[in-house]
Motif scaffolding. Structure first.
Motif, mmCIF file in Angstrom:
data_model
loop_
_atom_site.group_PDB
_atom_site.id
_atom_site.type_symbol
_atom_site.label_atom_id
_atom_site.label_comp_id
_atom_site.label_asym_id
_atom_site.label_seq_id
_atom_site.Cartn_x
_atom_site.Cartn_y
_atom_site.Cartn_z
ATOM 1 N N ALA A 34 0.812 -1.222 0.000
ATOM 2 C CA ALA A 34 0.000 0.000 0.000
ATOM 3 C C ALA A 34 0.841 1.266 0.000
ATOM 4 O O ALA A 34 0.295 2.366 0.058
ATOM 5 C CB ALA A 34 -0.935 -0.007 1.211
ATOM 6 N N LEU A 35 2.158 1.119 -0.083
ATOM 7 C CA LEU A 35 3.034 2.292 0.000
ATOM 8 C C LEU A 35 2.686 3.356 -1.060
ATOM 9 O O LEU A 35 2.583 4.543 -0.726
ATOM 10 C CB LEU A 35 4.490 1.826 -0.121
ATOM 11 C CG LEU A 35 5.575 2.705 0.482
ATOM 12 C CD1 LEU A 35 5.273 3.127 1.917
ATOM 13 C CD2 LEU A 35 6.912 1.971 0.433
ATOM 14 N N PRO A 36 2.444 2.956 -2.316
ATOM 15 C CA PRO A 36 2.163 3.984 -3.326
ATOM 16 C C PRO A 36 0.821 4.687 -3.125
ATOM 17 O O PRO A 36 0.633 5.797 -3.609
ATOM 18 C CB PRO A 36 2.136 3.197 -4.650
ATOM 19 C CG PRO A 36 2.771 1.878 -4.347
ATOM 20 C CD PRO A 36 2.518 1.614 -2.906
ATOM 21 N N THR A 37 -0.121 4.032 -2.437
ATOM 22 C CA THR A 37 -1.474 4.607 -2.345
ATOM 23 C C THR A 37 -1.777 5.185 -0.969
ATOM 24 O O THR A 37 -2.741 5.934 -0.821
ATOM 25 C CB THR A 37 -2.534 3.533 -2.679
ATOM 26 O OG1 THR A 37 -2.264 2.371 -1.879
ATOM 27 C CG2 THR A 37 -2.491 3.159 -4.148
ATOM 28 N N GLY A 38 -0.966 4.834 0.040
ATOM 29 C CA GLY A 38 -1.204 5.402 1.367
ATOM 30 C C GLY A 38 -1.275 4.343 2.445
ATOM 31 O O GLY A 38 -2.138 3.471 2.407
ATOM 32 N N THR A 39 -0.356 4.422 3.412
ATOM 33 C CA THR A 39 -0.355 3.430 4.481
ATOM 34 C C THR A 39 0.027 4.086 5.804
ATOM 35 O O THR A 39 0.806 5.046 5.835
ATOM 36 C CB THR A 39 0.589 2.252 4.130
ATOM 37 O OG1 THR A 39 0.403 1.201 5.083
ATOM 38 C CG2 THR A 39 2.053 2.669 4.117
ATOM 39 N N VAL A 40 -0.542 3.574 6.890
ATOM 40 C CA VAL A 40 -0.303 4.101 8.234
ATOM 41 C C VAL A 40 0.272 2.982 9.094
ATOM 42 O O VAL A 40 -0.321 1.905 9.176
ATOM 43 C CB VAL A 40 -1.612 4.622 8.872
ATOM 44 C CG1 VAL A 40 -1.395 5.018 10.323
ATOM 45 C CG2 VAL A 40 -2.165 5.788 8.065
ATOM 46 N N ALA A 41 1.442 3.236 9.706
ATOM 47 C CA ALA A 41 2.058 2.246 10.594
ATOM 48 C C ALA A 41 1.908 2.724 12.034
ATOM 49 O O ALA A 41 2.345 3.825 12.368
ATOM 50 C CB ALA A 41 3.529 2.070 10.242
ATOM 51 N N VAL A 42 1.296 1.891 12.864
ATOM 52 C CA VAL A 42 1.122 2.237 14.276
ATOM 53 C C VAL A 42 2.178 1.486 15.082
ATOM 54 O O VAL A 42 2.271 0.259 14.991
ATOM 55 C CB VAL A 42 -0.287 1.890 14.772
ATOM 56 C CG1 VAL A 42 -0.493 2.421 16.187
ATOM 57 C CG2 VAL A 42 -1.353 2.454 13.830
ATOM 58 N N LEU A 43 2.991 2.232 15.858
ATOM 59 C CA LEU A 43 4.100 1.627 16.588
ATOM 60 C C LEU A 43 3.776 1.477 18.073
ATOM 61 O O LEU A 43 2.948 2.211 18.621
ATOM 62 C CB LEU A 43 5.359 2.491 16.454
ATOM 63 C CG LEU A 43 5.828 2.827 15.035
ATOM 64 C CD1 LEU A 43 7.225 3.471 15.091
ATOM 65 C CD2 LEU A 43 5.847 1.582 14.152
ATOM 66 N N GLY B 151 3.979 7.798 3.785
ATOM 67 C CA GLY B 151 2.768 7.448 4.526
ATOM 68 C C GLY B 151 2.753 8.163 5.865
ATOM 69 O O GLY B 151 3.101 9.343 5.936
ATOM 70 N N CYS B 152 2.354 7.443 6.894
ATOM 71 C CA CYS B 152 2.297 8.070 8.206
ATOM 72 C C CYS B 152 2.654 7.063 9.289
ATOM 73 O O CYS B 152 2.184 5.922 9.266
ATOM 74 C CB CYS B 152 0.894 8.631 8.453
ATOM 75 S SG CYS B 152 0.787 9.609 9.963
ATOM 76 N N ILE B 153 3.531 7.500 10.218
ATOM 77 C CA ILE B 153 3.902 6.699 11.391
ATOM 78 C C ILE B 153 3.157 7.294 12.578
ATOM 79 O O ILE B 153 3.150 8.520 12.747
ATOM 80 C CB ILE B 153 5.420 6.780 11.667
ATOM 81 C CG1 ILE B 153 6.238 6.424 10.411
ATOM 82 C CG2 ILE B 153 5.807 5.971 12.880
ATOM 83 C CD1 ILE B 153 6.534 4.978 10.213
ATOM 84 N N VAL B 154 2.547 6.454 13.396
ATOM 85 C CA VAL B 154 1.676 6.920 14.482
ATOM 86 C C VAL B 154 1.996 6.176 15.765
ATOM 87 O O VAL B 154 2.308 4.983 15.728
ATOM 88 C CB VAL B 154 0.191 6.654 14.115
ATOM 89 C CG1 VAL B 154 -0.730 7.009 15.269
ATOM 90 C CG2 VAL B 154 -0.202 7.423 12.866
ATOM 91 N N SER B 155 1.957 6.874 16.897
ATOM 92 C CA SER B 155 2.091 6.185 18.184
ATOM 93 C C SER B 155 1.497 7.008 19.311
ATOM 94 O O SER B 155 1.504 8.241 19.275
ATOM 95 C CB SER B 155 3.555 5.899 18.502
ATOM 96 O OG SER B 155 3.649 5.339 19.797
#
Lengths: 359, 359
Positions: free
Chosen positions: A157-166, A189-193
């Motif tokens: 999903a990297l080209p279309t948009g992905t969110v990684a929750v740490l 994309g976006c990294i979230v925590s």
């Protein structure tokens, strides 16, 4: 109505206070209207309960803000206009999120793809292909940046948009194997925590991390998973949050199919591809409403100490609804809610989602 | 009350009459009480309908009986004390079965295991292991002697009891690859067919064969199957007969998983092993009752020709319940049922399960 910088600072400080979890955080906001007023009231409330209770120092909170700024991260607190609506509907919502990258992705329709760290080549191929299909159909793919299925889903999903929750802070690159992927997601994309900047991921962080993965998403797809695994916890949380649970079936000969197959037994939606997701999402469902009314309506500003003891005496280890306590004591619900909040601040009550409390 | 040899002979003769399928067979028995009386009445009924209708000659029926005897096969007709109860509950039940081997197996709890002819090694391993587990737990395993899953299922259950239902006659060894297995089942298990002795299996025989596989069984397990396959037809028939449908899940990457996964989507019970079957069977279910009362109660022995035409005029290509026809004509149901039976014998009506008829 957007929050002032002072209020956002106070919300971070309140969220970082020992023993204030998301349920208490939300109730303090309901009781006092703002985090600033809650912070003013807290020392007195705690003193009356006969305990010491250390608020984090302003310097510590400033240090966390500065660390975020240095890392290029953004703080999002509950109440911010761009705090994700799906996550706000979770009971209780996480008080804050640190984000690195394109936080606007979380405002788009999100779906989680999670699974085993030690995944089969086939499972990773399925996760990658599914994430790609979902992305091309307009979904943002959420996952946990773990090895195996999570990593494959982010990659697809990297080209279309992905969110990684740490589990750790957004600046905690974990696992090291996925350092390149981490950098790509931070960029595209976006990294979230929910964890403080600089925090290293610990085992206890993962259930909270998983709650955000499912909480951001309309549905969670489990591709491969053992029976006792974080992925199955995420699926359970998704169910509790009223989100769709999908499972990719697999051969009984592969132990990594045990998890998804068990989910199917329990009523998960079988998922072989995008069509299964679209079919499920095309049925009319309304997002579960966040708890509506302020439970403290009508509560007096100051509570009588004897009354607090009456409420305390009725608590047991079994979670009890506050309206049941109110009936038993013939008191307004707001008064009982306020008493429970005070008791919780000194460790004499535990506040639970859904207006429940236990001793 | 056991049937006389003459009546059993007549039932075979009636069942072998052109255009008398299982619905008409059962209705003729209901209308005339015995096959002997039905055979006596038939020529006259057909002549009144203005058509020729050839009963099989006594010699032909004797030849089928003799062929069965030579092959060591046994004839079982509907009404025989040992006609399997599960199969008698199917609407309509097959009029007869030829059996080779231990027919008493069909009186024990049966479960079907079916699947793809071109099965994976893993799928065959699952089918064999499952059949073995089921056999050791007291189930007789029913299948269709096809290559792949069917053969593996029979093999696994050979020591504990297995029933093979054929499309051709019980003496038609098909497919040739399974000749050894056929011989072992004839010796240790039971070979069953509705087709005449000596008949070679044709494509049109397999739906009837599949109906017996599911009809003998409390449940049908599909292990691997393509979307358009005989196994999925067997599963559908099982559902219509009120039997449990189980499906072994598989990876979306394997086209042979498409069938079972689609069944799971439609509500089949996920089956990874014996436990899933036992859990399903432990829930209380009653066998669907066979059609109860005799629909011809109160019908006159001779019907008025004009009345038959009135019934014929009301028929359409859409199946209509006979009680609806009876209401429309203000006639007793028994009279309408008798008229429909007569119309069906001259090809002017088609009798369908559940008391329905169409033109």
């Amino acid at each position: 109505m957007s929050l002032t910088d002072a209020e956002r600072f106070s919300r971070l400080r309140l969220a970082r206070t020992d023993q204030i979890g998301p349920v208490t955080f939300r109730q303090l906001l309901d009781r006092f209207g703002t985090a600033e007023r809650a912070l003013e009231a807290l020392p007195d409330l705690i003193r009356r309960g006969g305990r010491g209770h250390a608020l984090p120092t302003v310097e510590n909170v400033e240090a966390e803000m500065a660390a975020g700024e240095r890392a290029g991260a953004r703080l999002m607190v509950l109440g911010d206009a761009d705090y994700p609506a799906m996550l706000a509907a979770v009971d209780p919502p996480p008080p804050l999120l640190w984000t690195l990258g394109d936080a606007a992705l979380m405002a788009r329709p999100c779906i989680a793809v999670v699974g085993a760290r030690i995944a089969s080549a086939g499972g990773q191929r399925i996760a990658r292909g599914l994430a790609q299909q979902l992305g091309e159909a307009g979904h943002v793919v959420v996952s946990g940046l773990a090895r195996g299925i999570d990593g494959a889903a982010h990659t697809g999903a990297l080209p279309t948009g992905t969110v990684a929750v740490l589990g750790g802070g957004v600046d905690d690159v974990y696992p090291p194997d996925n350092a390149d992927l981490y950098a790509q997601i931070a960029d595209q994309g976006c990294i979230v925590s929910e964890s403080p900047m600089g925090a290293r991921a610990q085992a206890k962080d993962f259930p909270r991390r998983n709650r955000i993965i499912s909480g951001l998403s309309r549905g969670v797809i489990v591709v491969e998973a053992e029976l006792r695994s974080g992925s199955l916890i995420t699926a359970r949380l998704a169910g509790e949050q009223g989100r769709d649970v999908f499972a990719g079936p697999g051969s009984p000969l592969d132990p990594r199919s045990k998890g998804p197959n068990e989910l199917l037994r329990q009523g998960a939606i079988l998922c072989e591809g995008l069509e299964d997701v679209q079919r499920a999402f095309s049925t009319l469902r309304t997002l579960r409403e966040p708890p509506g009314d302020n439970p403290f309506d009508g509560a007096p500003d100051e509570l009588d100490a004897a009354l607090i003891e009456q409420v305390a005496a009725l608590l047991s280890p079994t979670p009890t609804p506050r309206d049941e306590l109110a009936r038993a004591l013939d008191l307004p619900i707001g008064t009982v809610a306020a008493a429970l909040l005070e008791l919780s601040l000194t460790g004499r009550a535990t506040l639970l989602p859904g207006g429940l409390a236990s001793r």
